[in-house]
Design a protein around this motif. Structure first.
Motif, PDB file in Angstrom:
ATOM      1  N   LEU A 142       0.796  -1.073  -0.019  1.00 40.64           N
ATOM      2  CA  LEU A 142      -0.076  -0.194   0.404  1.00 40.64           C
ATOM      3  C   LEU A 142       0.710   1.399   0.381  1.00 40.64           C
ATOM      4  N   PHE A 143       1.034   2.015  -0.724  1.00 35.15           N
ATOM      5  CA  PHE A 143       2.156   3.247  -1.293  1.00 35.15           C
ATOM      6  C   PHE A 143       1.126   4.307  -0.916  1.00 35.15           C
ATOM      7  N   HIS A 144       0.664   5.425  -0.384  1.00 35.57           N
ATOM      8  CA  HIS A 144      -0.754   6.403  -0.372  1.00 35.57           C
ATOM      9  C   HIS A 144       0.110   7.715  -1.666  1.00 35.57           C
ATOM     10  N   VAL A 145      -0.624   8.015  -2.601  1.00 39.10           N
ATOM     11  CA  VAL A 145       0.263   8.697  -3.699  1.00 39.10           C
ATOM     12  C   VAL A 145      -1.276   9.411  -4.095  1.00 39.10           C
ATOM     13  N   HIS A 146      -1.036  10.636  -4.893  1.00 35.85           N
ATOM     14  CA  HIS A 146      -1.925  11.847  -5.822  1.00 35.85           C
ATOM     15  C   HIS A 146      -1.388  11.527  -7.112  1.00 35.85           C
ATOM     16  N   ASN A 147      -2.176  11.395  -7.659  1.00 36.54           N
ATOM     17  CA  ASN A 147      -2.396  11.371  -9.319  1.00 36.54           C
ATOM     18  C   ASN A 147      -3.545  12.787  -9.434  1.00 36.54           C
ATOM     19  N   TYR A 148      -1.992  13.662 -10.452  1.00 36.80           N
ATOM     20  CA  TYR A 148      -2.896  15.078 -10.686  1.00 36.80           C
ATOM     21  C   TYR A 148      -3.812  14.925 -12.165  1.00 36.80           C
ATOM     22  N   LYS A 165      -0.977  20.840 -11.934  1.00 40.74           N
ATOM     23  CA  LYS A 165      -1.565  20.666 -10.542  1.00 40.74           C
ATOM     24  C   LYS A 165      -2.404  22.205 -10.952  1.00 40.74           C
ATOM     25  N   THR A 166      -3.088  22.254 -11.860  1.00 37.10           N
ATOM     26  CA  THR A 166      -3.857  23.726 -12.094  1.00 37.10           C
ATOM     27  C   THR A 166      -4.482  24.182 -11.742  1.00 37.10           C
ATOM     28  N   LEU A 167      -5.970  24.023 -11.876  1.00 41.18           N
ATOM     29  CA  LEU A 167      -7.163  24.645 -12.018  1.00 41.18           C
ATOM     30  C   LEU A 167      -7.683  24.578 -12.757  1.00 41.18           C
ATOM     31  N   TRP A 168      -7.019  24.726 -13.951  1.00 38.50           N
ATOM     32  CA  TRP A 168      -7.704  24.414 -15.002  1.00 38.50           C
ATOM     33  C   TRP A 168      -7.562  22.937 -15.614  1.00 38.50           C
ATOM     34  N   ASN A 169      -6.440  22.050 -15.258  1.00 37.65           N
ATOM     35  CA  ASN A 169      -6.423  21.020 -15.410  1.00 37.65           C
ATOM     36  C   ASN A 169      -7.433  19.991 -14.652  1.00 37.65           C
ATOM     37  N   ARG A 170      -7.536  20.748 -13.471  1.00 36.75           N
ATOM     38  CA  ARG A 170      -8.410  19.425 -12.760  1.00 36.75           C
ATOM     39  C   ARG A 170     -10.092  19.867 -13.658  1.00 36.75           C
TER      40      ARG A 170
END
Length: 153
Positions: free
Chosen positions: A44-50, A60-65
């Motif tokens: 188990l490896f906790h990461v965040h994928n943007y 990590k831009t608002l446009w990308n989100r």
């Protein structure tokens, strides 16, 4: 709601709930980038994928989100339409797996701005991309679809 659609709806909700609860557990039990060994081939490896698959488009831009959230919403609506139009049970089942995964990752993207990944499959020092239950649901849905469409195995 027709009985047959109710069954597929329940499958979708069940898969989605497993995904949501697993991500909730990860957020509350593992720090970001923390690793917990489960098996010799699984951590188990906790990461965040943007981004999307394999961290493509991961700024990590608002446009990308917003772009990825809108794209995911369109995909969910198209898959939902496929479920309603499909006559074959294997297609409906495959689409349920795919749509549950798409919704699970969409919820993360809208709520957090990223997708929570935590399943790290590896052989010695070779690691596959870290993923989550939603990603596995999509993968299984694609396998069901391909296996039945092309009569494999």
């Amino acid at each position: 709601m027709k009985k047959i659609y109710k069954k597929y709806f329940l499958i979708t909700i069940f898969l989605l709930m497993i995904d949501i609860f697993s991500k909730y557990w990860i957020l509350n039990n593992l720090d970001l980038y923390e690793i917990k060994k489960i098996l010799s081939v699984l951590n188990l490896f906790h990461v965040h994928n943007y981004g999307v698959a394999f961290s493509i488009l991961s700024n990590k831009t608002l446009w990308n989100r917003c772009f990825l959230s809108i794209l995911s919403t369109i995909i969910v609506l198209l898959i939902f339409q496929k479920i309603l139009k499909s006559k074959k049970r294997y297609k409906k089942l495959a689409y349920c797996f795919i749509i549950s995964g798409a919704i699970g990752n969409l919820i993360d993207r809208i709520y957090y701005g990223f997708v929570i990944d935590f399943i790290d499959i590896h052989i010695n020092n070779w690691h596959f991309a870290t993923c989550n239950i939603s990603d596995f649901s999509i993968f299984i849905g694609i396998i069901i679809y391909i296996k039945n469409k092309y009569k494999l195995i």
